[in-house]
Design a protein around this motif. Structure first.
Motif, PDB file in Angstrom:
ATOM      1  N   ALA A   1     -61.607  89.288   5.956  1.00  0.00           N
ATOM      2  CA  ALA A   1     -61.671  88.105   4.909  1.00  0.00           C
ATOM      3  C   ALA A   1     -62.475  86.823   5.515  1.00  0.00           C
ATOM      4  CB  ALA A   1     -60.439  87.804   4.451  1.00  0.00           C
ATOM      5  N   CYS A   2     -62.095  86.588   6.878  1.00  0.00           N
ATOM      6  CA  CYS A   2     -62.928  85.628   7.698  1.00  0.00           C
ATOM      7  C   CYS A   2     -64.421  85.954   7.919  1.00  0.00           C
ATOM      8  CB  CYS A   2     -62.139  85.573   8.971  1.00  0.00           C
ATOM      9  SG  CYS A   2     -62.744  84.366   9.890  1.00  0.00           S
ATOM     10  N   LEU A   3     -64.858  87.207   7.827  1.00  0.00           N
ATOM     11  CA  LEU A   3     -66.394  87.402   8.091  1.00  0.00           C
ATOM     12  C   LEU A   3     -66.915  87.211   6.529  1.00  0.00           C
ATOM     13  CD1 LEU A   3     -66.631  90.334  10.179  1.00  0.00           C
ATOM     14  CD2 LEU A   3     -67.192  88.044  10.691  1.00  0.00           C
ATOM     15  N   ALA A   4     -65.978  87.623   5.651  1.00  0.00           N
ATOM     16  CA  ALA A   4     -66.490  87.668   4.106  1.00  0.00           C
ATOM     17  C   ALA A   4     -66.636  85.971   3.848  1.00  0.00           C
ATOM     18  CB  ALA A   4     -65.321  87.826   3.173  1.00  0.00           C
ATOM     19  N   GLY A   5     -65.808  84.978   4.151  1.00  0.00           N
ATOM     20  CA  GLY A   5     -65.936  83.613   4.007  1.00  0.00           C
ATOM     21  C   GLY A   5     -67.267  83.025   4.955  1.00  0.00           C
ATOM     22  N   LEU A   6     -67.399  83.686   6.060  1.00  0.00           N
ATOM     23  CA  LEU A   6     -68.515  83.219   7.063  1.00  0.00           C
ATOM     24  C   LEU A   6     -70.025  83.506   6.091  1.00  0.00           C
ATOM     25  CD1 LEU A   6     -68.926  82.404   9.806  1.00  0.00           C
ATOM     26  CD2 LEU A   6     -69.795  84.812  10.192  1.00  0.00           C
ATOM     27  N   PHE A   7     -70.118  84.667   5.376  1.00  0.00           N
ATOM     28  CA  PHE A   7     -71.381  84.757   4.667  1.00  0.00           C
ATOM     29  C   PHE A   7     -71.362  83.686   3.720  1.00  0.00           C
ATOM     30  CE2 PHE A   7     -71.454  88.945   6.681  1.00  0.00           C
ATOM     31  CZ  PHE A   7     -72.820  89.063   6.971  1.00  0.00           C
ATOM     32  N   SER A   8     -70.192  83.624   3.018  1.00  0.00           N
ATOM     33  CA  SER A   8     -70.521  82.634   1.742  1.00  0.00           C
ATOM     34  C   SER A   8     -70.574  80.946   2.152  1.00  0.00           C
ATOM     35  CB  SER A   8     -69.197  82.710   1.001  1.00  0.00           C
ATOM     36  OG  SER A   8     -69.045  81.939  -0.264  1.00  0.00           O
ATOM     37  N   GLU A   9     -69.838  80.728   3.270  1.00  0.00           N
ATOM     38  CA  GLU A   9     -69.882  79.261   3.920  1.00  0.00           C
ATOM     39  C   GLU A   9     -71.194  79.039   4.501  1.00  0.00           C
ATOM     40  OE1 GLU A   9     -66.473  77.567   4.875  1.00  0.00           O
ATOM     41  OE2 GLU A   9     -65.304  78.055   2.923  1.00  0.00           O
ATOM     42  N   ARG A  10     -71.753  79.982   5.189  1.00  0.00           N
ATOM     43  CA  ARG A  10     -72.905  79.892   5.784  1.00  0.00           C
ATOM     44  C   ARG A  10     -73.954  79.545   4.982  1.00  0.00           C
ATOM     45  NH1 ARG A  10     -74.597  79.005  11.170  1.00  0.00           N
ATOM     46  NH2 ARG A  10     -72.880  79.486  12.580  1.00  0.00           N
ATOM     47  N   ALA A  11     -73.939  80.059   3.572  1.00  0.00           N
ATOM     48  CA  ALA A  11     -74.906  80.004   2.597  1.00  0.00           C
ATOM     49  C   ALA A  11     -74.655  78.869   1.688  1.00  0.00           C
ATOM     50  CB  ALA A  11     -75.117  81.204   1.725  1.00  0.00           C
ATOM     51  N   GLY A  12     -73.579  77.875   2.101  1.00  0.00           N
ATOM     52  CA  GLY A  12     -73.586  76.853   1.595  1.00  0.00           C
ATOM     53  C   GLY A  12     -72.442  76.586   0.280  1.00  0.00           C
ATOM     54  N   ILE A  13     -71.827  78.125   0.079  1.00  0.00           N
ATOM     55  CA  ILE A  13     -70.852  78.029  -1.025  1.00  0.00           C
ATOM     56  C   ILE A  13     -69.672  78.245  -0.357  1.00  0.00           C
ATOM     57  CG2 ILE A  13     -70.082  79.440  -3.099  1.00  0.00           C
ATOM     58  CD1 ILE A  13     -72.971  78.473  -3.408  1.00  0.00           C
ATOM     59  N   PHE A  14     -68.652  77.078  -0.368  1.00  0.00           N
ATOM     60  CA  PHE A  14     -67.409  77.065  -0.147  1.00  0.00           C
ATOM     61  C   PHE A  14     -66.441  78.187  -0.757  1.00  0.00           C
ATOM     62  CE2 PHE A  14     -67.340  72.282   1.492  1.00  0.00           C
ATOM     63  CZ  PHE A  14     -67.555  72.943   2.732  1.00  0.00           C
ATOM     64  N   ASP A  15     -65.683  78.959  -0.171  1.00  0.00           N
ATOM     65  CA  ASP A  15     -64.907  79.749  -1.143  1.00  0.00           C
ATOM     66  C   ASP A  15     -63.231  79.826  -0.569  1.00  0.00           C
ATOM     67  OD1 ASP A  15     -63.964  81.744  -2.409  1.00  0.00           O
ATOM     68  OD2 ASP A  15     -65.457  83.367  -1.793  1.00  0.00           O
ATOM     69  N   ILE A  16     -62.568  79.159  -1.153  1.00  0.00           N
ATOM     70  CA  ILE A  16     -61.185  79.183  -1.048  1.00  0.00           C
ATOM     71  C   ILE A  16     -60.486  80.305  -1.816  1.00  0.00           C
ATOM     72  CG2 ILE A  16     -61.093  76.874  -0.139  1.00  0.00           C
ATOM     73  CD1 ILE A  16     -59.769  75.965  -2.793  1.00  0.00           C
TER      74      ILE A  16
ATOM     75  N   ALA B   1     -72.070  88.063  -3.094  1.00  0.00           N
ATOM     76  CA  ALA B   1     -71.701  89.096  -3.172  1.00  0.00           C
ATOM     77  C   ALA B   1     -71.254  89.853  -1.850  1.00  0.00           C
ATOM     78  CB  ALA B   1     -73.057  89.988  -3.854  1.00  0.00           C
ATOM     79  N   ILE B   2     -71.956  89.727  -0.753  1.00  0.00           N
ATOM     80  CA  ILE B   2     -71.349  90.126   0.481  1.00  0.00           C
ATOM     81  C   ILE B   2     -70.164  89.966   0.676  1.00  0.00           C
ATOM     82  CG2 ILE B   2     -71.698  90.297   2.892  1.00  0.00           C
ATOM     83  CD1 ILE B   2     -74.790  89.631   2.568  1.00  0.00           C
ATOM     84  N   THR B   3     -69.734  88.613   0.558  1.00  0.00           N
ATOM     85  CA  THR B   3     -68.326  87.976   0.440  1.00  0.00           C
ATOM     86  C   THR B   3     -67.269  88.935  -0.226  1.00  0.00           C
ATOM     87  OG1 THR B   3     -69.026  85.666   0.811  1.00  0.00           O
ATOM     88  CG2 THR B   3     -66.797  86.091  -0.039  1.00  0.00           C
ATOM     89  N   GLY B   4     -67.729  89.149  -1.488  1.00  0.00           N
ATOM     90  CA  GLY B   4     -67.029  90.019  -2.423  1.00  0.00           C
ATOM     91  C   GLY B   4     -66.928  91.550  -1.797  1.00  0.00           C
ATOM     92  N   VAL B   5     -67.833  92.315  -1.131  1.00  0.00           N
ATOM     93  CA  VAL B   5     -67.741  93.581  -0.608  1.00  0.00           C
ATOM     94  C   VAL B   5     -66.752  93.325   0.656  1.00  0.00           C
ATOM     95  CG1 VAL B   5     -68.928  95.352   0.826  1.00  0.00           C
ATOM     96  CG2 VAL B   5     -69.964  94.064  -1.042  1.00  0.00           C
ATOM     97  N   LEU B   6     -66.933  92.526   1.544  1.00  0.00           N
ATOM     98  CA  LEU B   6     -66.030  92.173   2.574  1.00  0.00           C
ATOM     99  C   LEU B   6     -64.384  91.939   2.190  1.00  0.00           C
ATOM    100  CD1 LEU B   6     -68.273  90.664   5.077  1.00  0.00           C
ATOM    101  CD2 LEU B   6     -67.333  92.799   5.183  1.00  0.00           C
ATOM    102  N   CYS B   7     -64.219  91.089   1.228  1.00  0.00           N
ATOM    103  CA  CYS B   7     -63.028  90.855   0.785  1.00  0.00           C
ATOM    104  C   CYS B   7     -62.491  92.040   0.061  1.00  0.00           C
ATOM    105  CB  CYS B   7     -62.844  89.538  -0.430  1.00  0.00           C
ATOM    106  SG  CYS B   7     -62.849  88.105   0.387  1.00  0.00           S
ATOM    107  N   GLY B   8     -63.422  92.889  -0.646  1.00  0.00           N
ATOM    108  CA  GLY B   8     -62.935  94.056  -1.169  1.00  0.00           C
ATOM    109  C   GLY B   8     -62.312  95.046  -0.298  1.00  0.00           C
ATOM    110  N   ILE B   9     -62.957  95.140   0.762  1.00  0.00           N
ATOM    111  CA  ILE B   9     -62.561  96.144   2.008  1.00  0.00           C
ATOM    112  C   ILE B   9     -61.037  95.584   2.528  1.00  0.00           C
ATOM    113  CG2 ILE B   9     -62.998  97.394   4.005  1.00  0.00           C
ATOM    114  CD1 ILE B   9     -66.100  96.709   3.621  1.00  0.00           C
ATOM    115  N   ALA B  10     -61.079  94.271   2.503  1.00  0.00           N
ATOM    116  CA  ALA B  10     -59.620  93.578   3.179  1.00  0.00           C
ATOM    117  C   ALA B  10     -58.810  93.896   2.362  1.00  0.00           C
ATOM    118  CB  ALA B  10     -60.103  92.131   3.565  1.00  0.00           C
TER     119      ALA B  10
END
Lengths: 322, 371
Positions: free
Chosen positions: A23-38, A209-218
């Motif tokens: 989940a942390c890596l998922a958030g990393l992709f999103s937030e590095r792209a400028g989209i906060f994801d809580i 979408a990458i965030t979605g994939v990683l959260c999905g695995i989590a």
């Protein structure tokens, strides 16, 4: 604390850190792209339900994993729609999606199985089984190294190793590929990316979408590996701990691994109050251990342990100049 | 994007959002093989169809007014306070400390003291994130989320290890003294007849209405309110005008925390009459939906809180009488937040598009009439 107990605790550290790390890596992709994801929490929960249900119905943990990823990506797309296309408030969107997941998962699980919001217990191939790494059995009796290899490193589910491999992979993608450079740039200064002729919208959707994939695995890991089935609110705030770990790690992949291992260790300790009492000599209340990741994050956020500086364009919708 | 008239922005957009949220919920109900019309009927009947239902609806609404106002005040200063849940739980602690510390002779004495306790504890819980935002630039959304979890752990510890009376297993405080029990709306003169005995709605409802008025006065009729709104609209402009960001962030968050904490008057002092685990039951989060739906105005917050009160009580009835799980209300709540908060621009575009279409048709119509 003896060696065997330590190994046991480290072993459960690894298992408990895995969903946090993904989940942390998922958030990393999103937030590095400028989209906060809580909304990491909600995506994990949704994926846990979908994978638990589908794994039970099909009898295959891998099909369940696929379903979890799809469910999680669907929520990601809503988040993308709200925050990229319609330039809405990303924080509010995350809050909304967390509630949506919290309600929908129970609604669907009750409807499918009628067991008060749980999926039936999974067994056999519907669950990810432990993988014995090569030579684990043979090396078992070699002192220290063999024991560590057999007890700690070998014998986890595939998803644990996938999570660990995701760390160098994330590092490589973000810091050694063109895509990664652009992704980081879009989180710092989207105008420059746009000027270079690269689509900000497409990059951000890809990241989400990458965030979605990683959260999905989590989430799938929660329901089909760590536990045998989905239970209501089973993620229990892990999405927020992952968010905390992300800040703790200052938005960097390797630090994310360390932060998640630390928080996983705290969770593992909380399960063994007897060990803590034996080690430090007095009773540490379990709620204090539960609260520790959050307290640590606040301390990091307060800037007492180095400064945590988020990506500069984080949370701001990008409006293309006309 | 078409600029919408004020009434469309204030009334039409939230209503349309609500309608869409309900429509999608209806689809969800259909998808799980239940009857949405029946569900709607059960909900309305359970929430507003009887004196008993009203009693619960207003009880929930009272809590939501407080937490909704809390989010509103912070919002006007540009701060998103997600910590209402934790602040409300700490407010409950404040109420419990006050109520248990003295053998209160009468509720008229206990109530002001408990309000002070609730406000003080709630504000204190908001103070640390506020200070960190104002002085160290730590993102208030993240810190308030963290503080919700820290509050939950703290309450577990306090209720299990400190406040639990010896010999009981229940993680809760002992009952408050008789003299600290608030009158319910049934006990009130004049309006008492409208409510059945044993309703949980209590005098805090009137306090909530008073809080709406006071927040309105604060935001639109005082110097501080002006400064809060100015700061929220544009920080650089406010700083240029000599408004201190530190002061505004601190004060707005303290007021916000105090309002969230005051919710405990309703649920802890007025209903359960002791402090239990997870006392706020998510009302702190519903405050976000209420504030968004109510367009951050006390009148809107009041109406949205009533609506969510109906949704909550009605949702409980749905859970009780139909086979639709009670979690349906979480879904509706999520959709309302999504449409009014996150997809706000999409809604405005939709309404704007509607307006343009009508305007064109009108113009065409009048041309046709002239010819």
């Amino acid at each position: 604390m003896d060696f065997a107990t330590l190994l046991q605790i480290l072993d459960s550290t690894l298992r408990l850190a895995t969903p946090l790390l993904l989940a942390c890596l998922a958030g990393l992709f999103s937030e590095r792209a400028g989209i906060f994801d809580i909304g990491l929490e909600g995506k994990m929960l949704m994926a846990a339900m979908a994978s638990g249900a589908v794994a039970f119905l099909t009898g295959s943990a891998w099909v369940g994993l696929g379903a979890g990823i799809v469910a999680s990506i669907l929520l990601s797309l809503i988040h993308g729609l709200a925050s990229i296309t319609f330039r809405g408030n990303q924080l509010i969107s995350g809050v909304a999606l967390n509630f949506l997941a919290s309600g929908l998962t129970v609604l669907i699980a009750v409807n499918l199985f009628g067991q008060g919001g749980r999926t039936p217990p999974l067994s056999g191939d519907a669950r990810f089984q432990a993988i014995e790494l090569p030579f684990a059995e043979a090396l078992r009796d070699v002192p220290v190294i063999g024991t560590v290899y057999h007890e700690l490193i070998s014998g986890h589910t595939a998803l644990v190793y996938i999570a660990l491999l995701a760390v160098p992979l994330t590092w490589w993608v973000l810091f050694r590929t063109r895509f990664g450079l652009r992704l980081r740039a879009v989180g710092e200064n989207p105008e420059s990316v746009d000027t270079a002729g690269v689509s900000v919208v497409r990059l951000r959707y890809t990241a989400v979408a990458i965030t979605g994939v990683l959260c999905g695995i989590a989430g799938a890991y929660m329901a089909t590996a760590l536990q045998a089935g989905f239970g209501r609110e089973m993620t229990a705030g892990r999405g927020y701990i992952a968010l905390a770990a992300l800040i703790f790690a200052k938005w960097r992949p390797w630090y994310a691994l360390y932060a998640c291992l630390l928080f996983g260790f705290l969770q593992a300790l909380a399960l063994r109050p007897d060990v803590i009492e034996g080690t430090v000599g007095f009773k540490v209340p379990v709620p204090a251990l539960d609260a520790l990741p959050y307290v640590l994050t606040v301390i990091v956020l307060a800037g007492f342990v180095g400064r945590a500086i988020p990506p500069r364009a984080g949370g701001q919708p990008y409006v293309k100049e006309r | 994007m078409t600029k919408l008239p004020v009434w469309a922005d204030v009334v039409l957009v939230p209503l349309l959002s609500l309608l869409l949220a309900l429509l999608i919920s209806a689809l969800v109900i259909l998808a799980i093989g239940e009857d949405p019309v029946e569900a709607m009927r059960t909900m309305l009947e359970g929430a507003v169809g009887s004196a008993y239902g009203w009693g619960y609806t207003l009880y929930y609404a009272t809590s939501f007014i407080f937490t909704g106002l809390a989010v509103t005040v912070a919002f006007h200063a540009g701060q998103f306070n997600i910590g209402g849940e934790g602040q409300a739980q700490l407010g409950g602690l404040g109420v419990a400390v006050v109520c248990l510390s003295l053998p209160w002779p009468h509720w008229t004495l206990a109530l002001p003291a408990a309000m002070m306790g609730a406000a003080l504890f709630g504000a204190a819980w908001a103070a640390i994130p506020a200070y960190l935002q104002a002085r160290r630039g730590s993102h208030i959304v993240i810190t308030t989320i963290m503080f919700n979890y820290i509050a939950a752990s703290l309450m577990v510890y306090l209720l299990v290890n400190v406040f639990r009376p010896p010999g009981t297993m229940d993680p809760a405080t002992s009952r408050f003294p008789e003299g600290a029990n608030l009158p319910t709306l049934h006990d009130m003169p004049l309006i008492g007849g409208l409510f059945s005995p044993q309703v949980p709605a209590n005098i805090s409802f009137l306090l909530a209405i008073l809080a709406c008025v006071l927040v309105w006065l604060l935001l639109w009729r005082t110097r501080l309110g002006y400064e809060i709104r100015a700061f929220g609209k544009s920080e650089p402009a406010a700083v240029y005008a000599g408004i201190s960001p530190f002061k505004i962030i601190m004060l707005s968050m303290l007021i916000s925390g105090a309002l969230a904490g005051m919710m405990a008057i309703n649920n802890v002092m007025g209903e359960s009459e002791r402090l239990v685990l997870n006392s706020a039951e998510g009302a702190g989060f519903i405050g976000i939906a209420v504030a968004l739906m109510g367009r951050n105005h006390p009148v809107g917050v009041f109406l949205a809180a009533l609506l969510f009160g109906i949704l909550y009580q009605g949702g409980a009835e749905i859970g009780l009488w139909t086979s639709i799980p009670i979690e349906l209300r979480t879904v509706v709540q999520a959709l309302v937040i999504l449409f009014t908060g996150a997809l706000d621009n999409a809604m405005r575009m939709l309404v704007g598009w509607g307006f343009r279409t009508f305007a064109r048709r009108d113009a065409a119509g009048s041309r046709a009439g002239a010819a």
